[in-house]
Design a protein around this motif. Structure first.
Motif, short mmCIF file in Angstrom:
data_model
loop_
_atom_site.label_atom_id
_atom_site.label_comp_id
_atom_site.label_asym_id
_atom_site.label_seq_id
_atom_site.Cartn_x
_atom_site.Cartn_y
_atom_site.Cartn_z
N VAL A 1 0.85 -1.19 0.00
CA VAL A 1 0.00 0.00 0.00
C VAL A 1 0.89 1.24 0.00
CG1 VAL A 1 -1.73 1.31 1.31
CG2 VAL A 1 -1.85 -1.19 1.25
N VAL A 2 0.56 2.17 -0.88
CA VAL A 2 1.34 3.42 -0.98
C VAL A 2 0.40 4.61 -1.04
CG1 VAL A 2 2.76 4.81 -2.55
CG2 VAL A 2 3.41 2.46 -2.07
N ILE A 3 0.71 5.66 -0.28
CA ILE A 3 0.12 6.98 -0.50
C ILE A 3 1.30 7.94 -0.68
CG2 ILE A 3 -1.31 8.84 0.42
CD1 ILE A 3 -2.82 6.81 2.08
N SER A 4 1.33 8.60 -1.83
CA SER A 4 2.52 9.38 -2.19
C SER A 4 2.38 10.85 -1.82
CB SER A 4 2.79 9.24 -3.69
OG SER A 4 2.89 7.88 -4.03
N SER A 5 2.14 11.12 -0.54
CA SER A 5 2.11 12.48 -0.03
C SER A 5 1.14 13.34 -0.86
CB SER A 5 3.53 13.05 -0.02
OG SER A 5 3.55 14.35 0.51
N SER A 6 1.57 14.52 -1.26
CA SER A 6 0.70 15.43 -2.03
C SER A 6 1.56 16.49 -2.70
CB SER A 6 -0.31 16.12 -1.10
OG SER A 6 0.36 16.98 -0.21
N ASN A 7 0.94 17.26 -3.57
CA ASN A 7 1.55 18.45 -4.15
C ASN A 7 2.86 18.17 -4.89
OD1 ASN A 7 0.15 19.19 -1.36
ND2 ASN A 7 -0.23 20.85 -2.80
N GLY A 8 2.97 16.98 -5.47
CA GLY A 8 4.15 16.64 -6.25
C GLY A 8 5.41 16.50 -5.43
N ARG A 9 5.25 16.18 -4.16
CA ARG A 9 6.42 16.06 -3.28
C ARG A 9 7.04 14.67 -3.29
NH1 ARG A 9 6.75 19.50 1.45
NH2 ARG A 9 5.75 21.46 0.94
N ALA A 10 6.29 13.68 -3.72
CA ALA A 10 6.81 12.31 -3.61
C ALA A 10 6.33 11.45 -4.77
CB ALA A 10 6.37 11.69 -2.29
N ILE A 11 7.12 10.44 -5.04
CA ILE A 11 6.80 9.44 -6.06
C ILE A 11 6.83 8.08 -5.37
CG2 ILE A 11 7.57 8.37 -8.20
CD1 ILE A 11 9.07 11.14 -8.66
N GLY A 12 5.73 7.38 -5.46
CA GLY A 12 5.65 6.04 -4.87
C GLY A 12 5.88 4.99 -5.95
N THR A 13 6.53 3.91 -5.58
CA THR A 13 6.77 2.84 -6.56
C THR A 13 6.52 1.47 -5.95
OG1 THR A 13 9.13 2.77 -6.00
CG2 THR A 13 8.50 4.12 -7.88
N ILE A 14 5.99 0.60 -6.77
CA ILE A 14 5.86 -0.82 -6.43
C ILE A 14 6.22 -1.60 -7.69
CG2 ILE A 14 4.29 -2.69 -5.77
CD1 ILE A 14 2.53 -0.58 -4.36
N ARG A 15 7.09 -2.59 -7.55
CA ARG A 15 7.44 -3.44 -8.70
C ARG A 15 6.63 -4.73 -8.63
NH1 ARG A 15 12.56 -5.40 -7.76
NH2 ARG A 15 11.77 -7.51 -7.50
N LEU A 16 5.99 -5.05 -9.73
CA LEU A 16 5.27 -6.32 -9.81
C LEU A 16 6.05 -7.27 -10.70
CD1 LEU A 16 1.56 -5.14 -10.31
CD2 LEU A 16 2.73 -5.69 -8.17
N ASP A 17 6.39 -8.44 -10.18
CA ASP A 17 7.05 -9.48 -10.97
C ASP A 17 6.03 -10.56 -11.29
OD1 ASP A 17 9.52 -8.17 -10.67
OD2 ASP A 17 9.83 -9.14 -8.73
N VAL A 18 5.79 -10.76 -12.58
CA VAL A 18 4.78 -11.72 -12.99
C VAL A 18 5.49 -12.95 -13.55
CG1 VAL A 18 2.76 -12.10 -14.44
CG2 VAL A 18 3.23 -9.82 -13.53
N ASP A 19 5.22 -14.10 -12.95
CA ASP A 19 5.83 -15.37 -13.39
C ASP A 19 5.13 -15.83 -14.67
OD1 ASP A 19 6.19 -18.28 -13.64
OD2 ASP A 19 7.33 -18.04 -11.79
N ASP A 20 5.90 -15.97 -15.72
CA ASP A 20 5.32 -16.35 -17.01
C ASP A 20 4.64 -17.72 -16.96
OD1 ASP A 20 5.86 -14.14 -18.42
OD2 ASP A 20 7.69 -14.89 -19.37
N ALA A 21 5.26 -18.63 -16.23
CA ALA A 21 4.76 -20.00 -16.24
C ALA A 21 3.50 -20.15 -15.38
CB ALA A 21 5.86 -20.95 -15.73
N THR A 22 3.53 -19.57 -14.20
CA THR A 22 2.42 -19.79 -13.27
C THR A 22 1.42 -18.63 -13.24
OG1 THR A 22 3.57 -18.73 -11.43
CG2 THR A 22 3.97 -21.10 -11.76
N GLY A 23 1.85 -17.47 -13.73
CA GLY A 23 1.00 -16.28 -13.66
C GLY A 23 1.02 -15.63 -12.29
N ARG A 24 1.81 -16.19 -11.38
CA ARG A 24 1.85 -15.65 -10.03
C ARG A 24 2.49 -14.26 -10.02
NH1 ARG A 24 4.68 -18.41 -4.71
NH2 ARG A 24 4.22 -16.67 -3.35
N VAL A 25 1.94 -13.38 -9.20
CA VAL A 25 2.47 -12.00 -9.12
C VAL A 25 3.11 -11.79 -7.76
CG1 VAL A 25 1.88 -9.55 -9.19
CG2 VAL A 25 0.65 -11.17 -10.66
N ASN A 26 4.33 -11.32 -7.77
CA ASN A 26 5.01 -10.94 -6.53
C ASN A 26 5.23 -9.43 -6.54
OD1 ASN A 26 5.43 -13.32 -4.98
ND2 ASN A 26 6.88 -13.97 -6.57
#
Lengths: 516, 68
Positions: free
Chosen positions: A265-290
């Protein structure tokens, strides 16, 4: 030969590990970076300072440069999202009803945005115009018509974005508080439903359309404690919707990056002060997302060169909007002053507040009238000078006795409340709490302490400003979500359209005993 | 009314209000210091919270003196 194979295997494993550590896709996984901003509130110009570090922060050109740097580090793998409340908040956008912000967001390449409560501030037609201007969808899944229970047709509930070979389903959510955190008349026909059942019902449809990962882009708030736990509405949302891979929030202007259960869960502050990031890794074989650990990065402006293309857009709007502040909206027939104890301009503002709040009585604190209006043309810039604070107009029912008490509390704090709809006299030599000598209605009808009147005033007074304690206890408060400044300007323009000049209200509303 | 906590003290505010209103109800002098940039508001973890941010029931806010 056997030794060579081992060496080769180790080398392959090392390369794979290095790639994974760098966040790159391996043969078995594809990675997508979700990049998030929220509650930008038209903070296009730089110049703000991060109080915790004392470093300069924000501004559209700087924010764009940080995001571009991120894109260059992860080419073809970035999904750029915004959590809503992007347009309202500064003259550079307010005066062109958000057009400047959407132009900048188009240039920055946003993929989707949630509809925030303040997207409704200028009315639905303006929102629709901004939606048409945007090269990205504005999303909300939980807005329904009250009349027929149907989901509104003018915003999409979700979109599916393909990036790096991965299909990401992004579902928008608008805060359930939107019915009272924007101009209520702009959303009176709408219902902002609890997002949890809405999302749980919608997610199978989004998955059926091919989404391999589900991201909730919510304009809903929360807060993170020292121990990393998250609470507030965004935590309730995340815990109530298990089948999602990432949740982004907003609305509360807070810094949040953690997990609720296993959901990032991310809330990126306000007023252009912050950038939030989350990386999703998707397994090609199983479709599982980490999902990786979510991160927040401050958009400091002393560590990066501003994006030139975005800077050019901002500069163009500065040039075009600047003259708007010199636009003449009315003509004052004579000086409208801030005398004491009765301020002609304060009483005029109380009139405007009373009218905007559809109330019997209007009140404006003397200290909130920040400039006088000289005879002659009144510009939009002058309106900003008179009412520089973003004070909202609120209304509430009060008994006549409570109205008297509010006036007494102001007098006890050596303030005189500027009024509309009533006239009053006071004797400052009498003990605090007993200084009023008379209160009468402007209409000539008797002022009844047992009767109920509607009072409209500004949020400073309702918040307890100038020593007013009583209004802090009133629960039945209606927020018009109209700024005093906007109401003032609207009234000036209406008078001009009607062919009238602005004149000070007739004197005699506030009388200090002992004076003629 | 919802309840938020400013420096640990419970403050009652209508739900449509923002952080700055909570600070005003907490203490007008502190509100004026916030308006003048003499102090700012943080969350429990010490991150700055914008005065225009929305409130929710149980939210915890702290007032911090600005460095300069």
């Amino acid at each position: 030969m056997r030794l060579s194979s081992r060496v080769l295997c180790v080398a392959v494993l090392l390369v794979a590990a290095a790639l994974a550590a760098a966040g790159c896709a391996t043969a078995a996984t594809r990675s997508v970076w979700l990049v998030h901003t929220t509650d930008f509130h038209a903070s296009m110009l730089g110049g703000a300072k991060d109080r915790t570090t004392n470093r300069p922060i924000g501004g559209s050109p700087v924010l764009a440069a940080h995001i571009e740097r991120f894109r260059q580090a992860h080419p073809g793998a970035v999904v750029l999202l915004d959590g809503g409340d992007a347009m309202q908040g500064s003259a550079l956008s307010n005066l062109v009803r958000g057009r400047s912000v959407i132009e900048v967001m188009n240039a920055m390449g946003y993929d989707a945005m949630a509809v925030g409560n303040h997207e409704f501030d200028w009315g639905r037609d303006t929102l629709y115009a901004r939606m048409r201007q945007a090269k990205f969808p504005m999303l909300s899944a939980n807005i329904y018509y009250r009349a027929n229970g149907n989901r509104v047709e003018w915003t999409k509930p979700y979109t599916i974005i393909e990036r790096g070979g991965v299909k990401i389903g992004v579902i928008g959510i608008t805060t359930t508080s939107a019915s009272y955190t924007t101009l209520p008349t702009n959303v009176a026909d709408l219902e902002f439903r609890d997002p949890v059942p809405v999302l749980n019902a919608l997610i199978p449809e989004v998955r059926a359309k091919g989404a391999q990962a589900i991201v909730v882009l919510a304009h809903e708030g929360g807060q993170q404690k020292k121990d990393g736990t998250i609470d507030g509405p965004i935590a309730e949302l995340a815990s109530g919707v298990p089948d999602v891979d990432a949740v982004f929030g907003g609305h509360s202007h807070t810094w949040v990056s953690g997990r609720v259960g296993t959901t990032p869960v991310v809330i990126s502050s306000s007023n252009g002060r912050a950038i939030g990031t989350i990386r999703l890794d998707v397994d090609d074989a199983t479709g599982r997302v980490n999902a990786s650990e979510p991160k927040l990065e401050s958009a400091f402006s002393d560590s990066i060169a501003p994006d030139e293309a975005v800077a050019a857009i901002v500069a163009r709007y500065e040039k075009s909007v600047g003259p708007a502040l010199t636009r003449v909206v009315a003509t004052a027939a004579s000086d409208i002053t801030r005398d004491s104890p009765e301020q002609p301009l304060g009483c005029l503002m109380a009139d405007v507040i009373r009218r905007a709040g559809a109330a019997d009585i209007g009140m404006q604190n003397s200290g909130g009238v920040r400039a006088e209006i000289p005879a002659g043309p009144i510009t939009t810039g002058k309106v900003y000078e008179v009412a520089p604070f973003d004070n909202l107009i609120l209304s509430m029912p009060l008994t006549g006795a409570q109205v008297r008490k509010v006036l007494e509390e102001a007098l006890a704090a050596d303030r005189t409340m500027q009024v509309s709809g009533i006239r009053y006299s006071f004797d400052e030599k009498r003990p605090a709490g007993n200084r009023l000598t008379s209160v009468v209605l402007d209409s000539g009808a008797p002022f009844d302490t047992a009767a109920t009147y509607t009072l409209a005033t500004n949020d400073f007074i309702v918040g307890g400003g100038d020593g007013i304690q009583l209004l802090k206890t009133i629960e039945d408060v209606t927020n018009t979500n109209v700024l005093v400044r906007d109401a003032l300007q609207d009234w000036f323009e209406a008078e001009t359209a009607a062919g009238r000049q602005i004149t000070p209200p007739a004197p005699g509303r506030i009388h200090r005993e002992g004076e003629r | 009314m919802i309840t938020v906590y400013v420096d640990g003290r419970a403050v009652q505010v209508p739900p449509s209000m923002t952080v700055r209103h909570a600070i005003l109800r907490y203490d007008q002098k502190v509100y004026e210091m916030l308006r003048d940039g003499i102090c700012y508001v943080t969350d429990d973890a010490g991150s700055e919270v914008d005065p225009e941010g929305a409130l929710f029931n149980g939210m915890r806010l702290f007032v911090t003196e600005a460095a300069n």
